[in-house]
Design a protein around this motif. Structure first.
Motif, PDB file in Angstrom:
ATOM      1  N   LEU A 193      -1.929   0.389  -3.271  1.00  0.00           N
ATOM      2  CA  LEU A 193      -0.934   0.806  -2.294  1.00  0.00           C
ATOM      3  C   LEU A 193       0.475   0.821  -2.889  1.00  0.00           C
ATOM      4  O   LEU A 193       0.830  -0.007  -3.731  1.00  0.00           O
ATOM      5  CB  LEU A 193      -0.972  -0.125  -1.076  1.00  0.00           C
ATOM      6  N   LYS A 204       2.456  -1.157   1.345  1.00  0.00           N
ATOM      7  CA  LYS A 204       2.329  -2.616   1.368  1.00  0.00           C
ATOM      8  C   LYS A 204       3.266  -3.195   2.434  1.00  0.00           C
ATOM      9  O   LYS A 204       2.865  -4.076   3.210  1.00  0.00           O
ATOM     10  CB  LYS A 204       2.677  -3.173  -0.026  1.00  0.00           C
ATOM     11  N   ILE A 247       1.871  -3.002   5.946  1.00  0.00           N
ATOM     12  CA  ILE A 247       0.890  -4.058   6.269  1.00  0.00           C
ATOM     13  C   ILE A 247       1.613  -5.370   6.549  1.00  0.00           C
ATOM     14  O   ILE A 247       1.331  -6.063   7.536  1.00  0.00           O
ATOM     15  CB  ILE A 247      -0.124  -4.237   5.119  1.00  0.00           C
ATOM     16  N   PHE A 282      -1.588  -4.767  -3.503  1.00  0.00           N
ATOM     17  CA  PHE A 282      -2.509  -4.515  -2.392  1.00  0.00           C
ATOM     18  C   PHE A 282      -3.361  -3.285  -2.726  1.00  0.00           C
ATOM     19  O   PHE A 282      -2.841  -2.279  -3.205  1.00  0.00           O
ATOM     20  CB  PHE A 282      -1.732  -4.250  -1.093  1.00  0.00           C
ATOM     21  N   GLU A 294      -6.407  -0.738  -1.035  1.00  0.00           N
ATOM     22  CA  GLU A 294      -7.100  -0.415   0.223  1.00  0.00           C
ATOM     23  C   GLU A 294      -8.227   0.569  -0.019  1.00  0.00           C
ATOM     24  O   GLU A 294      -8.089   1.506  -0.807  1.00  0.00           O
ATOM     25  CB  GLU A 294      -6.105   0.182   1.233  1.00  0.00           C
ATOM     26  N   VAL A 296      -8.638  -4.232   2.929  1.00  0.00           N
ATOM     27  CA  VAL A 296      -7.546  -4.451   1.977  1.00  0.00           C
ATOM     28  C   VAL A 296      -7.842  -5.670   1.107  1.00  0.00           C
ATOM     29  O   VAL A 296      -8.222  -6.735   1.619  1.00  0.00           O
ATOM     30  CB  VAL A 296      -6.197  -4.646   2.718  1.00  0.00           C
TER      31      VAL A 296
END
Lengths: 306, 148
Positions: free
Chosen positions: B5, B10, B13, B31, B33, B39
């Motif tokens: 990400l 990020k 989230i 991160f 996904e 994740v």
């Protein structure tokens, strides 16, 4: 009573250990003591001991977070569910101890499944740096993935590549753990059925695979990098012969003496069935079940000279 | 397909974690996904090697799942982030642990119909979802224990 082991295995044990082979075989027939490693990424050994005060735990001498345990149904406990401990053979904790991964290093665990040593190294590195946990078989990788999820390590990736892939792509590592696939006599105590699959042919085949893997592992080391080569067999063809092969193929390789505090080991052997190996292999460590009441194991440490 | 990400993704989230749970830490991790809302987090040391041509099966630890109900932490995700949560966290009784880890819903009323962190003392046990007087259990079958 007829032994459960093949004649060829019994003959090999006698050639290797002489009079001591009887004691060796008596240990190989004994079930293995259960042992666990406290997952220090989630709980300290002190807090774990306090929490498990009803368990009979006996500290494993050669590691700070390993215990022999005399309990049934370890996998059906809240603490296992939470990932506070991992069921791991006492001698299988040795290769990471010898490799001694440090914080922020980049490590390759070449044949990582089922992931017990990877998880141990992740904890030793306190979730820093990166471990590339590699294996080739998807079924084994899936099992490793489940195991390592429970550990909660964020300093690793799991890859599925052949052993040569890393060197081919120019990726280098501070340290490499090569816990090689082997004929597996060390596993007999854990799973008696493994003995059925043992054969001289398997020893020969395994040796050939191990020789290609050790070159691949060595080649992706950085200068002054270190590699631990280990197996759960005592067959010299899969142990000292593989180290000797590396020494002959790579001039910049050298063997370091393996020392493990609180653990009895034997020196590597430099002659076997008419073959002579470099005296350097005597620096390797043979782990006999009768010495520490563990699985059979072989551990060696190699460095890449600048 | 796994995707590393971007900084903005990020932050999205983390913002969701902050608004729902009050978690205001910004972990210095990467991160990743999957297309299905899962994740993972992995150390930034991953940037020290060229992973572009490697066949990667998994990154670090699976920590959360995202859908229209918000962020649902895995057991490990709740252990990593749970201590920083200020709301939408429920303390369960010892007697409920047995039900929870076997995969059963809990008869507990919650103020939210979204995800909620489950804990008992210092143990974080993942996330459930508030729904009409119960907490729905999302433990994967592979992690359930049928008999303690």
């Amino acid at each position: 009573m007829k032994s459960a082991f093949k004649d060829s295995f019994l003959k090999r044990a006698e050639e290797l250990m002489g009079k001591e082979s009887k004691e060796y075989l008596s240990y190989v027939e004994k079930p293995l003591r259960k042992s666990i490693r406290v997952n220090t990424l989630k709980i300290s050994p002190d807090d774990f001991i306090k929490r498990m005060k009803n368990w009979k735990l006996e500290k494993i001498r050669w590691t700070d977070c390993g215990y022999f345990v005399d309990e049934k149904g370890l996998g059906n406990t809240l603490e296992h569910f939470l990932g506070y401990f991992y069921v791991q053979g006492a001698s299988s904790m040795i290769p990471p101890i010898v490799l001694n991964p440090e914080k922020n290093e980049i490590i390759l665990d070449m044949c990582a499944a089922p992931g017990s040593k990877t998880g141990q190294m992740a904890a030793m590195m306190e979730n820093t740096g990166l471990i590339v946990a590699n294996d080739v078989r998807l079924d084994r990788i899936k099992a490793m993935s489940t195991n390592l999820q429970r550990i909660g390590a964020i300093n690793l990736i799991i890859t599925r590549n052949d052993g040569m892939a890393f060197h081919r792509r120019g990726i280098t590592f501070d340290k490499v753990l090569l816990d090689a696939p082997c004929s597996g006599e060390g596993m007999f105590r854990k799973d008696y059925k493994v003995a059925k699959y043992w054969s001289e042919h398997l020893v020969k085949d395994s040796s050939s695979i191990q020789k290609s893997l050790i070159l691949a592992g060595f080649d992706c080391l950085k200068e002054n990098g270190q590699m631990v080569y280990s197996t759960c067999t005592l067959s010299p063809e899969e142990d000292e012969e593989v180290i000797d092969f590396l020494l002959r193929k790579r001039e910049n390789s050298a063997v370091e003496k393996v020392k493990i505090t609180g653990f009895k080991t034997r020196s590597g052997i430099s002659e076997w069935r008419g073959k002579s190996y470099s005296d350097e292999v005597k620096k390797c460590a043979r782990i006999y079940p009768q010495d520490n009441d563990t699985e059979a194991f072989f551990v060696s440490k190699v460095v890449k000279k600048a | 397909m796994n995707k590393i990400l971007s900084g903005k993704e990020k932050r999205d989230i983390l913002s969701e974690m902050n608004s729902h749970y009050g978690i205001d830490i910004v972990p210095d991790v990467v991160f990743v996904e999957s297309g299905k809302g899962k994740v993972w987090i992995v150390n930034k040391s991953i940037n020290k090697i060229d992973i572009s041509n490697l066949n990667i099966e998994r990154f670090g630890t699976y920590v959360l799942f995202r859908d229209k109900y918000g962020v649902r932490f895995t057991i490990e995700g709740s252990q990593i982030f749970g201590n920083y949560a200020k709301r939408n966290i429920v303390e369960i009784q010892k007697t409920d642990i047995d039900k929870w880890i076997r995969g059963f819903d809990l008869d507990i009323e919650t103020e939210t119909n979204k995800y909620i962190i489950i804990k008992h003392k210092d143990d974080f046990l993942g996330c459930g979802k508030g729904a009409k007087g119960i907490i729905q259990n999302y433990l994967p079958k592979s992690r359930r224990i049928m008999k303690l």
